[in-house]
Scaffold this active site. Structure first.
Site, PDB file in Angstrom:
ATOM      1  N   VAL A  14     -67.185 -59.150  43.727  1.00 20.43           N
ATOM      2  CA  VAL A  14     -68.640 -59.342  43.744  1.00 20.43           C
ATOM      3  C   VAL A  14     -69.349 -58.182  43.040  1.00 20.43           C
ATOM      4  O   VAL A  14     -70.255 -58.403  42.216  1.00 20.43           O
ATOM      5  CB  VAL A  14     -69.169 -59.515  45.190  1.00 20.43           C
ATOM      6  CG1 VAL A  14     -70.681 -59.699  45.186  1.00 20.43           C
ATOM      7  CG2 VAL A  14     -68.491 -60.712  45.856  1.00 20.43           C
ATOM      8  N   ILE A  36     -76.315 -70.071  46.879  1.00 28.35           N
ATOM      9  CA  ILE A  36     -77.425 -70.933  47.339  1.00 28.35           C
ATOM     10  C   ILE A  36     -78.534 -70.045  47.921  1.00 28.35           C
ATOM     11  O   ILE A  36     -78.266 -69.254  48.821  1.00 28.35           O
ATOM     12  CB  ILE A  36     -76.958 -71.905  48.452  1.00 28.35           C
ATOM     13  CG1 ILE A  36     -75.767 -72.748  47.982  1.00 28.35           C
ATOM     14  CG2 ILE A  36     -78.107 -72.795  48.894  1.00 28.35           C
ATOM     15  CD1 ILE A  36     -75.166 -73.603  49.104  1.00 28.35           C
ATOM     16  N   GLY A  52     -55.553 -68.341  44.152  1.00 27.56           N
ATOM     17  CA  GLY A  52     -56.560 -67.307  44.415  1.00 27.56           C
ATOM     18  C   GLY A  52     -57.820 -67.844  45.073  1.00 27.56           C
ATOM     19  O   GLY A  52     -58.826 -67.148  45.196  1.00 27.56           O
ATOM     20  N   LYS A  94     -71.825 -66.545  59.391  1.00 26.20           N
ATOM     21  CA  LYS A  94     -72.900 -67.090  58.554  1.00 26.20           C
ATOM     22  C   LYS A  94     -73.893 -67.899  59.384  1.00 26.20           C
ATOM     23  O   LYS A  94     -75.104 -67.794  59.179  1.00 26.20           O
ATOM     24  CB  LYS A  94     -72.296 -67.937  57.429  1.00 26.20           C
ATOM     25  CG  LYS A  94     -71.559 -67.085  56.381  1.00 26.20           C
ATOM     26  CD  LYS A  94     -70.742 -67.943  55.444  1.00 26.20           C
ATOM     27  CE  LYS A  94     -70.083 -67.123  54.343  1.00 26.20           C
ATOM     28  NZ  LYS A  94     -69.077 -67.887  53.586  1.00 26.20           N
ATOM     29  N   GLY A  98     -67.254 -67.201  45.121  1.00 30.25           N
ATOM     30  CA  GLY A  98     -66.928 -66.933  43.720  1.00 30.25           C
ATOM     31  C   GLY A  98     -67.753 -65.795  43.174  1.00 30.25           C
ATOM     32  O   GLY A  98     -68.859 -65.501  43.661  1.00 30.25           O
TER      33      GLY A  98
HETATM   34  N1  HSE Z   1     -64.310 -66.588  51.912  1.00 28.16           N
HETATM   35  C1  HSE Z   1     -65.666 -67.013  51.769  1.00 28.16           C
HETATM   36  C2  HSE Z   1     -65.693 -68.506  51.464  1.00 28.16           C
HETATM   37  C3  HSE Z   1     -66.319 -66.240  50.663  1.00 28.16           C
HETATM   38  O1  HSE Z   1     -64.638 -69.080  51.156  1.00 28.16           O
HETATM   39  O2  HSE Z   1     -66.745 -69.135  51.572  1.00 28.16           O
HETATM   40  C4  HSE Z   1     -67.816 -66.383  50.604  1.00 28.16           C
HETATM   41  O3  HSE Z   1     -68.438 -65.914  51.745  1.00 28.16           O
END
Ligand code: HSE
Length: 405
Positions: free
Chosen positions: A12, A131, A182, A200, A297
């Site tokens: 990131v 988003i 990956g 989240k 991503g």
């Molecule tokens: N591992 C998390 C996902 C990354 O697959 O959504 C993004 O928060």
């Protein structure tokens, strides 16, 4: 010119530098002046990297440089990231982050620190990757009382479930392939056990209620028990299986949970596949609106961090508002929540099941699975279902899945 620093030059962090440097002209237009990354903090060196000269190893260099007004924390974790964030905010440097662990654990404290020092703590990238859902809740849907949020918030698990559905493959086989490509971490626990989704929905629930929803108190179930056979039943029912994060107002309290659900093809979330995420928000005036995009991503996540940097750059010396108090939100127990449930039992116990579950029971017999039968219950409370389910433990052929109406 406004100078920023990036903490952590991983996926990131390197994406953030790329977005800010490559979109320099559009960012200059949107900020009103030039924005640059002056430092990249990392333990490692990056010989041959186009930005290798910006790499430093000592955080104090950033703290002692008054030109640096904005810090992007893309380190992850709640150790050094927490300490550096507090130091930066206390010095009046805004912090923009993708670190959902830190936001879920210490969000209100860091927001208060930012407010006390006339800077901002922004975390758009912590939920839903690219988003803009945090900005939507904080700045767009501000005339509505948000009644409910339902999301597919994890790209890895949505990719795995979509592939299991499409190919009739097992969880283990798809996970292995996702790791090779990956798409899934070598240690996939945080994703597949639902912990990432839980953090989240804790963040979104906190923004919905304006109080702190403690992620440790959210009921969380992952996708490891979902099988190819479950998807065969889902298909027969005209449904799909998704790892959902739910947050609902129940009177003055909140119901928050993360679990796999069977969802009908009428649901707007039914067609959200692969690494995509979506968030369905219900406002008391607006009704339902949905936000869709790449939930994980490098560049989608970096784009969200960089947009926060632009926001800070446009509001230097101010604190961007976020309604999230430290007081804990009251969570309701799931016990009295009513819904339908799907379960599978071995063949030969039809009478017993019908007697126990009574009216509203729907039977599903897959032609390829004569050794077992699937059932969908009528609407019943979690605690009622749990009590009956316990009584049929000896004949179960799979694990139960909740049904989202
Ligand atoms: N591992 C998390 C996902 C990354 O697959 O959504 C993004 O928060």
């Amino acid at each position: 010119m406004i100078q920023a620093a990036v903490l952590g030059y991983g996926t990131v962090g390197s994406g953030v530098v790329e977005v800010i440097e490559e979109n320099r002209s559009v960012i200059k237009r949107n900020v009103g002046e030039e924005l640059h990354v002056k430092y990249i903090l990392d333990l490692r060196d990056f010989p041959g990297d186009p930005y290798e000269k910006k790499v430093i190893h000592d955080f104090t260099q950033i703290m002692e440089d008054d030109e640096v007004k904005i810090v992007c924390e893309t380190m992850g974790g709640v150790g050094a990231a927490y300490a550096f964030t507090k130091q930066a905010l206390a010095a009046g440097k805004s912090v923009c982050t993708s670190n959902k662990e830190l936001v879920a654990a210490h969000g209100p404290e860091l927001l208060a620190l930012a407010a006390a020092h006339k800077c901002s703590y922004l975390f758009e990238a912590s939920v839903g990757g690219g988003i803009p859902i945090i900005r939507t809740l904080n700045n767009a849907l501000t005339a509505d009382r948000i009644e409910a949020i339902t999301g597919i918030l994890n790209g890895t698990t949505n990719y795995i479930l979509s592939k299991m559905e499409k190919e009739g493959a097992s969880f283990e086989a798809v996970l292995k392939e996702a790791q090779e490509k990956g798409y899934a971490e070598r240690n996939p626990e945080a994703d597949v056990e639902g912990y990432d989704t839980c953090r989240k929905i804790a963040i979104l629930s906190s923004l919905m209620t304006g109080k702190s929803v403690n992620y440790e108190k959210i009921y969380t179930e992952g996708i490891t028990k979902i099988t190819a056979r479950d998807f065969a039943y889902a298909r027969a029912l005209g449904m799909s299986i998704k790892l959902l994060a739910l947050s609902r107002r129940v009177g003055e309290e909140t119901l928050a949970m993360t679990a796999p659900f069977l969802i009908s093809s009428d649901s707007p979330l039914y067609t959200v596949n692969g690494v995509f995420n979506a968030v369905l928000v219900k406002g008391n005036m607006l009704g339902e609106s949905m936000y869709y995009g790449r939930g994980a991503g490098k560049l989608p996540t970096a784009s969200a961090v960089a947009a926060d940097v632009v926001d800070c750059a446009r509001h230097m010396g101010e604190t961007l508002t976020c309604f999230w108090d430290a007081g804990e939100a009251a969570l309701v127990s799931m016990d009295n929540v009513a819904r339908r449930f799907f379960f599978r039992v071995k063949a030969g116990c039809k009478e017993r099941i019908e007697k126990l579950f009574g009216e509203g029971l729907q039977e599903i017999q897959l032609p390829e699975a004569s050794e077992e039968t699937g059932y969908v219950t009528g609407v019943m409370k979690e605690k009622e279902f749990a009590a009956l389910y316990e009584q049929i433990a000896d004949v179960l052929a799979g694990s139960r899945i909740r049904i989202e109406a």
